[in-house]
Design an enzyme around this catalytic site. Structure first.
Site, PDB file in Angstrom:
ATOM      1  N   GLU A 175       0.882  -1.177   0.000  1.00 29.16           N
ATOM      2  CA  GLU A 175       0.000   0.000   0.000  1.00 29.16           C
ATOM      3  C   GLU A 175       0.911   1.216   0.000  1.00 29.16           C
ATOM      4  O   GLU A 175       1.470   1.577   1.039  1.00 29.16           O
ATOM      5  CB  GLU A 175      -0.896  -0.023   1.253  1.00 29.16           C
ATOM      6  N   CYS A 183      -2.125   9.484   2.608  1.00 33.35           N
ATOM      7  CA  CYS A 183      -1.670   8.909   1.336  1.00 33.35           C
ATOM      8  C   CYS A 183      -2.568   9.286   0.169  1.00 33.35           C
ATOM      9  O   CYS A 183      -2.107   9.396  -0.955  1.00 33.35           O
ATOM     10  CB  CYS A 183      -1.567   7.397   1.458  1.00 33.35           C
TER      11      CYS A 183
HETATM   12  P1  NAD Z   1       8.113   4.558   5.111  1.00 31.96           P
HETATM   13  O1  NAD Z   1       8.163   3.784   3.845  1.00 31.96           O
HETATM   14  O2  NAD Z   1       9.260   5.453   5.416  1.00 31.96           O
HETATM   15  O3  NAD Z   1       7.944   3.601   6.383  1.00 31.96           O
HETATM   16  C1  NAD Z   1       6.957   2.592   6.455  1.00 31.96           C
HETATM   17  C2  NAD Z   1       7.481   1.443   7.328  1.00 31.96           C
HETATM   18  O4  NAD Z   1       8.636   0.895   6.712  1.00 31.96           O
HETATM   19  C3  NAD Z   1       7.872   1.871   8.737  1.00 31.96           C
HETATM   20  O5  NAD Z   1       7.473   0.862   9.637  1.00 31.96           O
HETATM   21  C4  NAD Z   1       9.388   1.965   8.654  1.00 31.96           C
HETATM   22  O6  NAD Z   1      10.042   1.691   9.875  1.00 31.96           O
HETATM   23  C5  NAD Z   1       9.741   0.912   7.629  1.00 31.96           C
HETATM   24  N1  NAD Z   1      10.973   1.239   6.893  1.00 31.96           N
HETATM   25  C6  NAD Z   1      11.499   2.460   6.664  1.00 31.96           C
HETATM   26  N2  NAD Z   1      12.640   2.352   5.958  1.00 31.96           N
HETATM   27  C7  NAD Z   1      12.836   1.029   5.724  1.00 31.96           C
HETATM   28  C8  NAD Z   1      13.842   0.281   5.043  1.00 31.96           C
HETATM   29  N3  NAD Z   1      14.870   0.865   4.456  1.00 31.96           N
HETATM   30  N4  NAD Z   1      13.693  -1.059   5.006  1.00 31.96           N
HETATM   31  C9  NAD Z   1      12.650  -1.665   5.573  1.00 31.96           C
HETATM   32  N5  NAD Z   1      11.666  -1.001   6.250  1.00 31.96           N
HETATM   33  C10 NAD Z   1      11.760   0.328   6.321  1.00 31.96           C
HETATM   34  O7  NAD Z   1       6.740   5.385   5.036  1.00 31.96           O
HETATM   35  P2  NAD Z   1       6.187   6.438   6.059  1.00 31.96           P
HETATM   36  O8  NAD Z   1       7.014   7.677   5.997  1.00 31.96           O
HETATM   37  O9  NAD Z   1       5.958   5.836   7.382  1.00 31.96           O
HETATM   38  O10 NAD Z   1       4.752   6.746   5.421  1.00 31.96           O
HETATM   39  C11 NAD Z   1       4.554   7.671   4.405  1.00 31.96           C
HETATM   40  C12 NAD Z   1       4.385   7.021   3.060  1.00 31.96           C
HETATM   41  O11 NAD Z   1       3.440   5.969   3.152  1.00 31.96           O
HETATM   42  C13 NAD Z   1       3.806   7.963   2.017  1.00 31.96           C
HETATM   43  O12 NAD Z   1       4.460   7.717   0.795  1.00 31.96           O
HETATM   44  C14 NAD Z   1       2.348   7.566   1.929  1.00 31.96           C
HETATM   45  O13 NAD Z   1       1.733   7.872   0.702  1.00 31.96           O
HETATM   46  C15 NAD Z   1       2.432   6.098   2.168  1.00 31.96           C
HETATM   47  N6  NAD Z   1       1.172   5.611   2.707  1.00 31.96           N
HETATM   48  C16 NAD Z   1       0.415   4.801   1.941  1.00 31.96           C
HETATM   49  C17 NAD Z   1      -0.799   4.363   2.433  1.00 31.96           C
HETATM   50  C18 NAD Z   1      -1.710   3.474   1.644  1.00 31.96           C
HETATM   51  O14 NAD Z   1      -2.618   2.922   2.230  1.00 31.96           O
HETATM   52  N7  NAD Z   1      -1.483   3.295   0.362  1.00 31.96           N
HETATM   53  C19 NAD Z   1      -1.209   4.745   3.702  1.00 31.96           C
HETATM   54  C20 NAD Z   1      -0.387   5.565   4.449  1.00 31.96           C
HETATM   55  C21 NAD Z   1       0.813   5.989   3.947  1.00 31.96           C
END
Ligand code: NAD
Length: 442
Positions: free
Chosen positions: A194, A228
């Site tokens: 997602e 998002c």
């Molecule tokens: P993120 O990708 O930075 O983090 C998400 C998760 O991944 C966290 O638990 C984080 O600890 C982990 N993570 C971070 N870096 C990682 C790595 N290198 N390897 C493995 N895991 C890692 O996202 P965020 O900043 O928490 O959220 C914002 C983003 O999420 C935006 O792009 C938003 O559009 C998207 N989002 C999508 C939805 C949806 O339902 N489609 C919902 C909410 C947010």
């Protein structure tokens, strides 16, 4: 093995989770406020009540969702009865983001448990108060062997991803989504991604401009634009741009007053890194409205930008904050040039009363989901799938679909033994003619 008593056990544990969440609702709301000043109204609407409703729906429907589903049999298998069995994958890893830190961790967890899986959940490190209360709730509701929360940052997520899972459910950014997909590929683990993207809002000259402005402003200021599916940028018909911009400003002020920093109804940016990123996006842009920032309180005002260049940073990354670029268009070619420049977005919103224009856009562009004459509210209906396409995501969930994505669908044909037509068995001899005739009849 999936049996009725197992489903009763799942139902009981979901009921327990529901009660624990209800008991801790005020603490969840406080944690969300402590993490990024999320207003209580938004916390209830988009987090606690969202999860509670999801749990209630799941508890109500789990028996029918989990039951083997009888489907029409093929005449070629006569006599038979055919079924789809929903089987848990096994052990699921859920990696959650920070922007709706309770809802986006708990809703997938509820579905994974309902489908009979064990779960390891890693909530976001950027919302530590919410992660703490999630850990507490899960440890009260479940045995560690069934559901466990592991807190930590990307390093912890990387360690988790190096293990073999039976399913991975990831919500977060596109770059991390790619990392997750690569890790899953090592073990051929099925995955739901997602993700995000730049979700456009198209406003044509036939739209109800004031109502459109109100609904776009609502979708943008909720969670301070850190949603998002928030409108990322507006494309408004040139003829109505001036009038529409006036309405946007009016609606921001109606909702948050002339100084939104004083409003209790406007969240803050989650951390300094994101605040700095958003602050930088404002430099070298023409600000139509807003633009005030406060580093100490991580405040960014709802801000309207006038016609940023297509090469500017604000038009080349997901904004994920309360900044709204306004571009104008004159023709469908202008629209196409802008929209097609980007990967397929998670959402697209059309504001218009011109049915053929609406239909054309709905058919011409690929995007996760969206609304006509509103923003964000397609998430409210659990009968609609929620997910992206292309770079905005892989797979969709909500409602029964959530149960289904955490279940392997096992196809079973139960053959009768009272009849065994010999036609399929070798030696085939003259049977080719017969089978051709038979196949034509079907
Ligand atoms: P993120 O990708 O930075 O983090 C998400 C998760 O991944 C966290 O638990 C984080 O600890 C982990 N993570 C971070 N870096 C990682 C790595 N290198 N390897 C493995 N895991 C890692 O996202 P965020 O900043 O928490 O959220 C914002 C983003 O999420 C935006 O792009 C938003 O559009 C998207 N989002 C999508 C939805 C949806 O339902 N489609 C919902 C909410 C947010």
């Amino acid at each position: 093995m999936v049996n009725q008593s197992d489903i009763s056990t799942r139902k009981e544990s979901l009921k327990k989770l529901l009660q624990v969440i209800i008991n801790h609702e005020e603490a969840i709301i406080k944690a969300l406020y402590d993490d990024f000043k999320k207003p209580a109204f938004e916390a209830v609407l988009t987090e606690t009540n969202y999860v509670i409703s999801d749990l209630k729906e799941t508890i109500k429907n789990i028996n029918s969702w989990a039951k083997p589903k009888k489907v029409r049999s093929s005449i070629l298998n006569f006599p038979s009865s055919d079924y789809i069995y929903s089987e848990p994958y096994g052990h699921v890893l859920i990696l959650a983001p920070w922007n709706y830190p309770f809802q986006l961790a708990l809703c997938p967890l509820v579905a994974a448990v309902a489908a009979g899986n064990k779960v390891t959940l890693k909530p976001s490190e950027l919302t530590p108060n919410t992660s703490h209360i999630i850990s507490k709730i899960i440890s009260e509701a479940f045995a560690v062997k069934d559901v466990v929360v592991i807190t930590g940052d990307a390093t912890v997520a990387t360690q988790l991803l190096s293990k073999r899972w039976d399913y991975i459910f990831f919500t977060g950014s596109v770059p991390v989504g790619k990392i997750v997909a690569q890790a899953a590929a090592v073990h051929l683990t099925p995955v739901t991604l997602e993700l995000g993207g730049k979700s456009p809002c198209i406003v044509d000259e036939t739209a109800d401009l004031q109502l459109s402005a109100r609904r776009i402003v609502w979708g943008k200021i909720i969670n301070a634009g850190q949603t998002c599916v928030a409108p990322d940028y507006i494309m408004v018909h040139q003829k109505v741009k001036k009038e529409f911009t006036t309405y946007l400003i009016q609606e921001i002020e109606k909702a948050l007053g002339t100084n939104p920093e004083q409003s209790p109804d406007f969240a803050r940016i989650v951390n300094l890194k994101n605040w700095q990123r958003l602050n930088d996006l404002l430099s070298s842009e023409t600000i139509l409205y807003g633009g005030q920032t406060n580093k100490d309180t991580l405040y960014i005002a709802p801000t309207l930008l006038d016609e940023p260049k297509s090469t500017s940073p604000v038009m080349n990354e997901e904004i994920f904050g309360p900044i709204l670029p306004i571009l104008s268009f004159q023709s469908k070619i202008d629209l196409e040039r802008i929209i097609k420049k980007y990967e397929k977005p998670l959402a697209l919103y059309i504001f218009s009363s011109n049915k053929s224009f609406i239909d054309e856009l709905l058919h011409n562009y690929s995007f996760g989901g969206g609304c006509v004459n509103d923003t964000v509210v397609h998430l409210v209906n659990n009968r609609l799938p929620f997910g992206g396409v292309g770079h905005s995501g892989l797979g969709a969930y909500h409602g029964k679909l959530s149960f289904d994505i955490f279940s392997h669908k096992k196809a079973i044909v139960k053959r009768g033994t009272w009849l065994d037509l010999p036609i399929r068995y070798a030696p085939y001899n003259e049977k080719l003619k017969m089978i051709r005739k038979l196949l034509k009849l079907i």
